[in-house]
Write an enzyme that holds these catalytic residues in place. Structure first.
Site, mmCIF file in Angstrom:
data_model
loop_
_atom_site.group_PDB
_atom_site.id
_atom_site.type_symbol
_atom_site.label_atom_id
_atom_site.label_comp_id
_atom_site.label_asym_id
_atom_site.label_seq_id
_atom_site.Cartn_x
_atom_site.Cartn_y
_atom_site.Cartn_z
ATOM 1 N N ASP A 1 0.814 -1.217 0.000
ATOM 2 C CA ASP A 1 0.000 0.000 0.000
ATOM 3 C C ASP A 1 0.845 1.262 0.000
ATOM 4 O OD1 ASP A 1 -1.940 -1.899 0.275
ATOM 5 O OD2 ASP A 1 -2.701 -1.184 2.197
ATOM 6 N N ASP B 1 -2.238 5.678 -3.154
ATOM 7 C CA ASP B 1 -1.704 4.480 -2.534
ATOM 8 C C ASP B 1 -0.976 3.696 -3.613
ATOM 9 O OD1 ASP B 1 -2.867 5.174 -0.129
ATOM 10 O OD2 ASP B 1 -3.930 3.263 0.137
ATOM 11 N N HIS C 1 -7.645 0.296 -4.225
ATOM 12 C CA HIS C 1 -6.599 -0.656 -4.572
ATOM 13 C C HIS C 1 -6.998 -1.539 -5.750
ATOM 14 C CE1 HIS C 1 -4.884 -0.187 -0.224
ATOM 15 N NE2 HIS C 1 -4.800 0.913 -0.954
ATOM 16 N N ASP D 1 -5.569 -4.317 -6.821
ATOM 17 C CA ASP D 1 -5.258 -5.745 -6.823
ATOM 18 C C ASP D 1 -6.387 -6.639 -6.323
ATOM 19 O OD1 ASP D 1 -4.847 -4.859 -4.255
ATOM 20 O OD2 ASP D 1 -2.729 -5.406 -4.158
ATOM 21 N N CYS E 1 -1.340 -7.911 -1.150
ATOM 22 C CA CYS E 1 -1.295 -6.749 -0.258
ATOM 23 C C CYS E 1 -0.205 -6.892 0.804
ATOM 24 C CB CYS E 1 -2.635 -6.572 0.457
ATOM 25 S SG CYS E 1 -4.045 -6.270 -0.603
#
Length: 372
Positions: free
Chosen positions: A123, A201, A250, A252, A357
């Site tokens: 992150d 991020d 995010h 992913d 992550c």
């Protein structure tokens, strides 16, 4: 041996330890996050806007800043250590950040907050080639998160890596929409942040050599994307993927490149027909509906999307670490010629994610290439 030859010999012995250009080259060294000292995210509009599920947002409001209860921590720690051991058996060097107490309150001239955790290095840090970039994160509770990684960053720098940091954001009230309300199940996506200053991020970006893909989200704005575009310069190109997530945060759990020409896609968050034209020739793997994990409390207290099944970690172009409790995802990968490596990790979800992550690629064996 002449002084010049001696110097060249020493340089060859201390080659830069940081080298990662994509998500699939053979993984040699990785940073894995920690859970010790973690606290529940602060009750701030930027946090609650990104947490999916009414119960999760409610929990964040009543327990913000508390340390995680032991029944959540112990199981997650057990699974985390199993994951670290697995990486070791696969020949991957694992590095860890310093333990830290994130319950300590800190302040800037404009606000105060407690911390969060160093569970998800993906992150806050972005590796592009031999460069590590500290991200200007939008959550106040993550303002000093990279400090627990500083011993590692200093080591990598002294061994030849480039180390950069985006401009530290002020995170004043002007950045956030005070009238933000969670978006409806249909219609345009709303964002809790505006363009007051560049924020992003690192986990909103995935890498394919000279091309990066990004999603605009509740922690990444257009200014942040533009800052990184200018910072990287040629030959890098950054392409935006339109996210349909109601609480975008995010990339992913949205898309994840697994190998050259092969992309894992979450069909709930992405309209495949609207992917960038350059991806049309790629093999698109449509992620199956996530399998429920019976008896796992992460369904109620997770800070993450239910699509953590997409959050896999590639060891190389064939081997992929995948959640053991996701048989549908395992079967999909097998049908497409991958070798899934099952590992239990569902208890990590309350701390912010899954395999992708929880890691930061430091070195993958390969060179920068253009795949498009």
């Amino acid at each position: 041996m002449t002084p010049d030859l001696r110097q060249k010999t020493e340089l060859s012995r201390t080659a830069c330890p940081v080298n990662s250009h994509n998500e699939w080259d053979p993984l040699e060294e990785v940073i894995v996050g920690r859970l010790e000292g973690a606290t529940i995210a602060s009750d701030h509009i930027a946090v609650t806007a990104a947490i999916p599920g009414k119960s999760a947002r409610w929990l964040a409001k009543i327990t913000a800043g508390w340390k995680y209860p032991s029944f959540l921590l112990s199981e997650a720690l057990h699974e985390l250590e199993g994951f670290v051991e697995l990486l070791g058996t696969l020949g991957v060097t694992v590095r860890r950040p310093e333990p830290a107490d994130f319950s300590i309150r800190f302040k800037t001239p404009h606000w105060t907050s407690k911390g969060l955790a160093n569970a998800c290095p993906r992150d806050s840090l972005l590796v592009i080639g031999d460069e590590i970039i500290e991200a200007p994160m939008a959550w106040r509770c993550r303002y000093f998160e990279t400090h627990s990684f500083r011993p590692l960053l200093k080591e990598y720098f002294h061994r030849g890596a480039r180390w950069s940091a985006a401009p530290k954001p002020e995170l004043r009230d002007e950045l956030y929409d005070p009238d933000y309300r969670p978006p409806a199940d249909s219609g345009p996506v709303r964002y809790v942040i505006n363009e007051f200053e560049p924020v992003f991020d690192a986990a909103d970006f995935v890498r394919c050599g000279t091309d990066l893909f990004v999603t605009r989200s509740n922690v990444t704005n257009r200014s942040g994307i533009e800052w990184l575009r200018r910072h990287l310069g040629e030959p890098y190109r950054i392409h935006e993927i339109e996210s349909l997530a109601r609480h975008p945060m995010h990339i992913d759990t949205t898309i994840l490149p697994l190998a050259p020409g092969r992309l894992l896609v979450n069909p709930e968050y992405v309209d495949v027909k609207r992917l960038p034209a350059m991806l049309k020739s790629w093999d698109i793997l449509i992620a199956p509906e996530p399998d429920p994990v019976k008896g796992n409390i992460q369904r109620f207290v997770s800070m993450s999307s239910r699509w953590l099944s997409v959050n896999v970690l590639s060891i190389d172009q064939k081997r992929v670490i995948v959640e053991k409790n996701q048989p549908s995802m395992i079967r999909l990968l097998e049908r497409h010629g991958f070798e899934p490596i099952p590992c239990s990790f569902a208890s990590y979800a309350p701390f912010g994610g899954s395999f992708h992550c929880a890691t930061l690629d430091i070195r993958r064996r390969g060179e920068r290439q253009c795949y498009f």
